[in-house]
Design a protein around this motif. Structure first.
Motif, PDB file in Angstrom:
ATOM      1  N   ARG A  88      -9.865  -3.553 -41.985  1.00 41.80           N
ATOM      2  CA  ARG A  88     -10.328  -4.458 -40.919  1.00 41.80           C
ATOM      3  C   ARG A  88     -10.017  -3.925 -39.522  1.00 41.80           C
ATOM      4  N   LEU A  89      -9.597  -2.693 -39.436  1.00 41.75           N
ATOM      5  CA  LEU A  89      -9.259  -2.096 -38.144  1.00 41.75           C
ATOM      6  C   LEU A  89     -10.525  -1.709 -37.395  1.00 41.75           C
ATOM      7  N   ARG A  90     -10.378  -1.374 -36.137  1.00 37.54           N
ATOM      8  CA  ARG A  90     -11.493  -0.997 -35.293  1.00 37.54           C
ATOM      9  C   ARG A  90     -11.209   0.342 -34.614  1.00 37.54           C
ATOM     10  N   GLY A  91     -12.280   1.054 -34.258  1.00 32.58           N
ATOM     11  CA  GLY A  91     -12.145   2.271 -33.500  1.00 32.58           C
ATOM     12  C   GLY A  91     -11.463   3.390 -34.259  1.00 32.58           C
ATOM     13  N   PRO A  92     -10.748   4.267 -33.534  1.00 30.07           N
ATOM     14  CA  PRO A  92     -10.088   5.410 -34.187  1.00 30.07           C
ATOM     15  C   PRO A  92      -9.101   4.996 -35.265  1.00 30.07           C
ATOM     16  N   ALA A  93      -8.489   3.809 -35.092  1.00 31.51           N
ATOM     17  CA  ALA A  93      -7.528   3.357 -36.098  1.00 31.51           C
ATOM     18  C   ALA A  93      -8.200   3.127 -37.445  1.00 31.51           C
ATOM     19  N   ALA A  94      -9.452   2.654 -37.453  1.00 32.90           N
ATOM     20  CA  ALA A  94     -10.179   2.415 -38.703  1.00 32.90           C
ATOM     21  C   ALA A  94     -10.445   3.729 -39.425  1.00 32.90           C
TER      22      ALA A  94
END
Length: 458
Positions: A366-372
């Motif tokens: 459920r993370l977004r951006g580079p973290a995903a």
């Protein structure tokens, strides 16, 4: 103003009764033409449909897991089985109806039929035997006509049954999956709903049989059974909502009551079971090199330790569609970097992600951006062990990738080759190394030999 008279009526007398028998006879004369038209239109067209259905299923199933994968599989297997069985049955119907046309032509040109006394090389014993078995030309025409019409009606009944089974099951699985998603445990709740529904459906079909025997035994003893009969009618009314009886039963009961009842039901259920297994056979044949082979030397174990075309993007063909293996571009690498693509398969990886990827609650990213992207790589890297010529390859430099040419997502990495000597090298990958020997989560090993040829690039 006087009323207009019906055609054929006499003034002062009631109009004649409508000639239903005559109309039915005239309609019956055209049914053979209608059967030939429908069979000819559908028989060969249906043979082209399973390939499209397989392509759609193979493209879609790689993206799903759990109850949604079951729904896709059930829709695929019933649709493919329906097409093949109906096509074969209609081709058989065309053959029987063509035979009937030939017999009718013979009857027109040779109205006396078989002239047994003019057949050479037949003595009285042989002639009597063949006469008792073959019968007259009129009987053969009638038997062929009956067989064609029976097969045509039975085929339509089977087609309707398979459409209802397939569509109803897919809708049920979809609804059950949606209900399961609301409670946060999609697969378990959905399968519980589906199992309960089918259990109830079977029970509702067995209850009337038991109640009929109970009512018959009570009547034999002279006991009243009004309440039991009301219960039975209620159960039958529920069944009517689940199964379109007015659509299926006219054909089924007519055939069942005029042909051998038990043999008809056996053939009917055998056809349904055959149709349900055809999809599985097609899927297996698409993954296996050959269902029937005599390779006594270059066996399956031998090529697994050698080379499989599914590992090389340049060598993959449609037959490799279901072989979602780790891949490299070609068996001969000319550049200094080797691209390695590791597919992500939800049906296998999601279960391990829920167990081993603590950074992804319930295995969901459920993370977004580079973290995903970083979390996806970190999670999938837990399942794979990669070595090049025996040296470990770290996967932390891999990135998440979407391959629309392959209809897959996964991890991709570029391994430097400049330090390697020209010639053969072996890339080995292991999925779920601690896994068991059997089951969907079993350990899976892949071996990809390639030849490094830097001089070929110049």
């Amino acid at each position: 103003m006087s009323e207009a008279l019906e055609p054929g009526s006499t003034p002062g007398l009631p109009p004649p009764e409508p000639d239903h028998a005559g109309r039915f006879a005239r309609l019956r004369e055209r049914t053979d033409e209608l059967e030939l038209f429908i069979s000819g239109l559908l028989a060969f067209a249906l043979l082209a449909v399973p390939g499209r259905i397989f392509e759609a299923w193979a493209t879609s199933t790689v993206h799903t897991e759990g109850v949604y994968a079951y729904a896709l599989w059930f829709g695929f297997s019933t649709s493919v089985g329906l097409c093949y069985v109906v096509a074969v049955a209609l081709i058989a119907h065309l053959a029987i109806r063509g035979y009937w046309v030939g017999l009718v032509g013979l009857k027109i040109h040779f109205p006396e039929g078989i002239r047994w006394d003019r057949i050479p090389l037949l003595g009285p014993v042989s002639r009597g035997f063949y006469q008792s078995r073959v019968g007259t030309l009129e009987q053969s025409i009638a038997n062929a006509d009956k067989a064609a019409s029976t097969l045509f009606a039975a085929t339509l009944l089977f087609a309707l049954t398979m459409v209802l089974i397939g569509a109803g099951s897919v809708v049920l699985l979809a609804v059950a999956g949606a209900v399961g998603a609301l409670f946060g445990n999609t697969d378990r709740i959905a399968l519980l709903i589906v199992g309960s529904f089918f259990g109830l459906f079977i029970l509702l079909n067995l209850v009337p049989l038991s109640l009929e025997k109970w009512i018959a035994s009570r009547k034999a003893r002279g006991a009243a059974s009004a309440r039991i009969e009301r219960t039975m009618r209620g159960v039958l009314a529920i069944n009517q909502w689940l199964v379109p009886m007015r659509l299926l039963l006219p054909v089924q009961l007519t055939l069942q009551s005029n042909r051998y009842a038990r043999n008809f039901m056996v053939a009917y259920f055998v056809a349904v079971m055959v149709a349900m297994t055809i999809g599985g056979v097609q899927a297996i044949s698409s993954m296996e090199f050959s269902l029937f082979n005599r390779y006594a030397v270059v066996t399956e174990d031998a090529v697994e330790e050698g080379m499989l075309s599914a590992h090389y993007e340049s060598l993959r063909v449609e037959h490799d569609r279901l072989l979602r293996y780790p891949m490299i571009p070609s068996d001969v690498v000319e550049g200094t970097l080797l691209r390695v693509f590791i597919p992500h398969q939800p049906q296998r990886d999601n279960a391990l992600a829920r167990q081993h990827c603590a950074a992804l609650p319930e295995g969901r990213n459920r993370l977004r951006g580079p973290a995903a992207e970083a979390a996806a790589v970190q999670c999938l890297a837990r399942f794979w062990t990669v070595t090049l010529d025996g040296s470990p390859v770290a996967l932390d430099g891999f990135v998440a990738m979407e391959r629309r040419d392959l209809e897959m997502r996964g991890l991709v990495g570029y391994l430097p080759l400049s330090a390697l000597a020209p010639g053969r090298h072996d890339l080995r990958l292991v999925w779920n190394a601690p896994g068991p020997e059997r089951g969907t989560d079993r350990q899976r090993r892949y071996r990809i030999p390639f030849w490094y040829a830097p001089d070929a690039a110049h």
